[in-house]
Design a protein around this motif. Structure first.
Motif, PDB file in Angstrom:
ATOM      1  N   ALA A  72     -70.954  20.829  -4.071  1.00  0.00           N
ATOM      2  CA  ALA A  72     -69.548  21.221  -3.905  1.00  0.00           C
ATOM      3  C   ALA A  72     -68.864  20.240  -2.957  1.00  0.00           C
ATOM      4  N   TYR A  73     -67.575  20.050  -3.167  1.00  0.00           N
ATOM      5  CA  TYR A  73     -66.800  19.128  -2.337  1.00  0.00           C
ATOM      6  C   TYR A  73     -65.420  19.700  -2.079  1.00  0.00           C
ATOM      7  N   GLU A  83     -69.434  18.695   2.830  1.00  0.00           N
ATOM      8  CA  GLU A  83     -70.017  19.275   4.029  1.00  0.00           C
ATOM      9  C   GLU A  83     -71.481  18.860   4.101  1.00  0.00           C
ATOM     10  N   ARG A  84     -71.910  18.476   5.274  1.00  0.00           N
ATOM     11  CA  ARG A  84     -73.292  18.046   5.464  1.00  0.00           C
ATOM     12  C   ARG A  84     -74.281  19.108   4.967  1.00  0.00           C
ATOM     13  N   SER A  85     -74.041  20.360   5.344  1.00  0.00           N
ATOM     14  CA  SER A  85     -74.969  21.434   4.969  1.00  0.00           C
ATOM     15  C   SER A  85     -75.028  21.618   3.454  1.00  0.00           C
ATOM     16  N   TYR A  90     -78.084  21.093  -1.445  1.00  0.00           N
ATOM     17  CA  TYR A  90     -78.157  20.593  -2.824  1.00  0.00           C
ATOM     18  C   TYR A  90     -79.440  19.790  -3.029  1.00  0.00           C
ATOM     19  N   ILE A  91     -79.764  18.944  -2.071  1.00  0.00           N
ATOM     20  CA  ILE A  91     -80.979  18.139  -2.173  1.00  0.00           C
ATOM     21  C   ILE A  91     -82.213  19.040  -2.207  1.00  0.00           C
ATOM     22  N   VAL A  92     -82.250  20.037  -1.337  1.00  0.00           N
ATOM     23  CA  VAL A  92     -83.389  20.961  -1.295  1.00  0.00           C
ATOM     24  C   VAL A  92     -83.491  21.743  -2.600  1.00  0.00           C
TER      25      VAL A  92
END
Length: 104
Positions: A72-73, A83-85, A90-92
């Motif tokens: 999301a952006y 957002e960093r989190s 998303y990567i996880v």
């Protein structure tokens, strides 16, 4: 205007080379610290920050946005921010469990 007389240092290339190499190493280390510390303090990241920190290319992020997939952006005017989190989550979420990972 100089009030003191200039100082002339005479050295051989053999003496100068280690000094130059150390100065270059120190400059590279300072640049690495700046790149790492600067964006990590930010909560919102521009695509270039995401690319630098997480290795997800800006073009890939743009492709995902146009296809309606990916993390999301937020848009602010013409700027796209992540957002960093959200990027970390998303990567996880894309983690693939392997047979060696069964213990964790």
């Amino acid at each position: 205007m100089l009030t003191e007389s200039p100082t002339v240092i005479v050295t051989t290339p053999e003496e100068l080379l280690p000094l130059l190499m150390e100065a270059v190493r120190a400059a590279i280390e300072d640049e690495k610290k700046t790149d790492v510390v600067s964006p990590q303090g930010k909560k919102l990241l521009a695509p270039k920050d995401v690319e630098r920190e997480f290795g997800i290319h800006r073009k890939m992020l743009a492709e995902w946005r146009s296809e309606g997939i990916g993390p999301a952006y937020t848009t602010f005017g013409r700027r796209v921010l992540y957002e960093r989190s959200v990027i970390e989550d998303y990567i996880v979420s894309k983690r693939i469990k392997t047979s060696e990972d069964s213990g964790a």
